[in-house]
Design a protein around this motif. Sequence first.
Motif, short mmCIF file in Angstrom:
data_model
loop_
_atom_site.label_atom_id
_atom_site.label_comp_id
_atom_site.label_asym_id
_atom_site.label_seq_id
_atom_site.Cartn_x
_atom_site.Cartn_y
_atom_site.Cartn_z
N VAL A 154 49.85 45.33 38.59
CA VAL A 154 48.92 44.51 38.95
C VAL A 154 49.26 43.04 38.52
O VAL A 154 49.06 42.85 37.12
CB VAL A 154 47.57 44.88 38.82
N SER A 155 49.87 42.33 39.05
CA SER A 155 50.67 40.92 38.42
C SER A 155 50.46 39.90 39.35
O SER A 155 51.05 39.90 40.45
CB SER A 155 51.82 41.20 38.11
N PRO A 156 49.79 38.56 38.95
CA PRO A 156 49.00 38.64 37.65
C PRO A 156 47.85 39.43 37.55
O PRO A 156 47.41 39.96 38.53
CB PRO A 156 48.78 37.18 37.72
N ALA A 157 47.35 39.72 36.25
CA ALA A 157 46.07 40.51 36.14
C ALA A 157 44.99 39.86 36.62
O ALA A 157 44.97 38.63 36.81
CB ALA A 157 46.14 40.43 34.62
N ILE A 158 43.84 40.56 37.05
CA ILE A 158 42.71 40.00 37.81
C ILE A 158 41.66 39.94 36.73
O ILE A 158 41.07 40.88 36.01
CB ILE A 158 42.16 40.98 38.65
N TRP A 195 42.00 42.24 34.02
CA TRP A 195 42.08 43.59 34.19
C TRP A 195 43.64 43.95 34.96
O TRP A 195 44.15 43.27 35.46
CB TRP A 195 41.31 44.19 35.41
N HIS A 196 44.30 45.20 34.19
CA HIS A 196 45.49 45.45 34.64
C HIS A 196 45.74 46.86 34.98
O HIS A 196 44.91 47.84 34.94
CB HIS A 196 46.51 45.61 33.06
N PRO A 217 37.47 52.53 35.97
CA PRO A 217 37.16 52.27 34.83
C PRO A 217 35.71 51.97 34.66
O PRO A 217 35.19 51.34 35.75
CB PRO A 217 37.79 51.25 33.95
N ALA A 218 34.81 52.09 33.78
CA ALA A 218 33.46 51.54 33.64
C ALA A 218 33.58 50.23 33.22
O ALA A 218 34.48 49.45 33.04
CB ALA A 218 32.53 52.46 32.72
N GLY A 219 32.46 49.31 33.04
CA GLY A 219 32.23 48.01 32.63
C GLY A 219 32.59 46.89 33.38
O GLY A 219 33.50 45.94 33.21
N ASN A 220 32.45 47.25 34.91
CA ASN A 220 32.51 46.23 35.78
C ASN A 220 33.95 45.82 36.23
O ASN A 220 34.29 44.67 36.08
CB ASN A 220 31.63 44.85 35.46
N ALA A 221 34.53 47.00 36.15
CA ALA A 221 35.95 46.83 36.33
C ALA A 221 36.48 46.17 37.64
O ALA A 221 35.60 46.27 38.74
CB ALA A 221 36.50 48.25 36.33
N CYS A 222 37.60 45.62 37.75
CA CYS A 222 38.12 45.07 38.77
C CYS A 222 39.20 45.89 39.46
O CYS A 222 39.70 45.84 40.70
CB CYS A 222 38.76 43.82 38.59
N VAL A 223 39.98 46.72 38.65
CA VAL A 223 40.94 47.46 39.11
C VAL A 223 40.87 49.06 39.04
O VAL A 223 40.35 49.57 38.11
CB VAL A 223 42.33 47.23 38.35
N GLU A 224 40.92 49.96 40.21
CA GLU A 224 40.92 51.19 40.44
C GLU A 224 42.46 51.63 40.64
O GLU A 224 43.30 51.28 41.47
CB GLU A 224 40.12 51.71 41.45
#
Length: 325
Positions: free
Chosen positions: A237-241, A221-222, A146-153
Motif C-alpha cells: 500500500v503505497s503511499p500509506a493511507i 496505515w501500511h 486491525p483494531a484502532g479505526n484502521a484504514c487497511v485490511e
Amino acid sequence: MRGMWFMAAVMASSWVGTEARAQAQDDWESPVALRGERYLPYGQPIPPEEAIDAPPQPYDEAVHGPAHPNTQPQVNEVSRNRARLPERARKPRPDGQIPDIFPGSGDRGFWIWSGQGVFAANDVQTDLVIPDNAIGTTIYAPTHMPAGNACVETVTAHWRYSGMATTAHAHGFWDHCGLDGATGWQNFEDMDAAWKSKYARVYDGEERYFTEAYKDGNGCWHGLMYNFNLGIWEEKVSPAICGSSTFATGWTMWESHHLMDQAQVCPTFPRIRASGLQLMTSSFAWVTLDASNTSDLGPYGLCWTNGAYNFQVNVANSDWTALTP
C-alpha cells in the motif's frame, strides 16, 4: 566481525539445518529474538521449492529499516482496471449482532478489540473451488483487520461470478477510509505461479504467506507482504493511507458473501488456517492474540450455525482453522 559470523552461519546452514539456523537467529539480537522466539534471519532469500520451519518476524521499522517498495506494481489489478474485482455486501447485520459493521453474511472468527496492527500466516488454498450451484459467491479467508479505526485490511479472496468458468484467487489490501476518493481495493494481485514464487512457501505442511497491516507513529496505515525471494518485507500500500476509519473494532476470520444468503447449499471447501496471529500495541510492541484482546465473531450464516462448517481453535486465539467441512 559479528556480521561476518552471522553471514557465515546462515550460508553454512543452507537453510536446512535447524540447529544452525537457530544459532544464526540467536545472533540476530532483535527484541523478539532475545525473548527466545525464533524467526527467519532477515534478508536471507529462500528458494520457492524449499519449505520453511519458522516464520518471519513481524515487521518493525526500528528493527528492519524501511520496507522494500512493491516489486510488482504492474500486476496490481486495480490500476489495470480489471473488469470485475470481488465485492463485499454492505448489508447491516441484524439487530443485536454487535458490532453492526460488515464483513459478510456467513462468517466465523474473532473480533479484535485493541492494538493498531495485525500480523498473520495464511493458507493460500488456490485449490478452493466454488461450484456451479454457488456462482455469485465471494469468500475472503483468511482476512484480517486491525483494531484502532484502521484504514487497511489484508484479505485473501476466492470468488466466482456469472460468466466465470473457474474460481479466481487473489490477495488484496482493502481501504476502509477512502481518503483518496476510492474506498475499496488499493492493491489486488492474482495468486498465480509468479506471485507464489515470491510470497508463498510451505510451512506446517501447507502453502502459506505472511502479511501485516499496521499504523505507524505518524498515523498512517501500511500493508505489507513478506517476499521470500528477497527475504524481506515489501510495502504493497503505497503511499500509506493516513487517517482513521469508523471501525474501532478489527477482526480475523473466514468471511463469505452471498454463499449463505439462500442457504440452499453448503459446499465442501478445503480447510483454511490462519496462525501466528499477533497485534501491535500502541507502544509498537507485538503481542499474541488471546482472550484478553479478542472475542468470538459469529457464527453467522446457516452453514456455520447448522454445524455443516466448524471452527477449530488450535491456540487460543492466535491459531484457527475453518473446517468446511
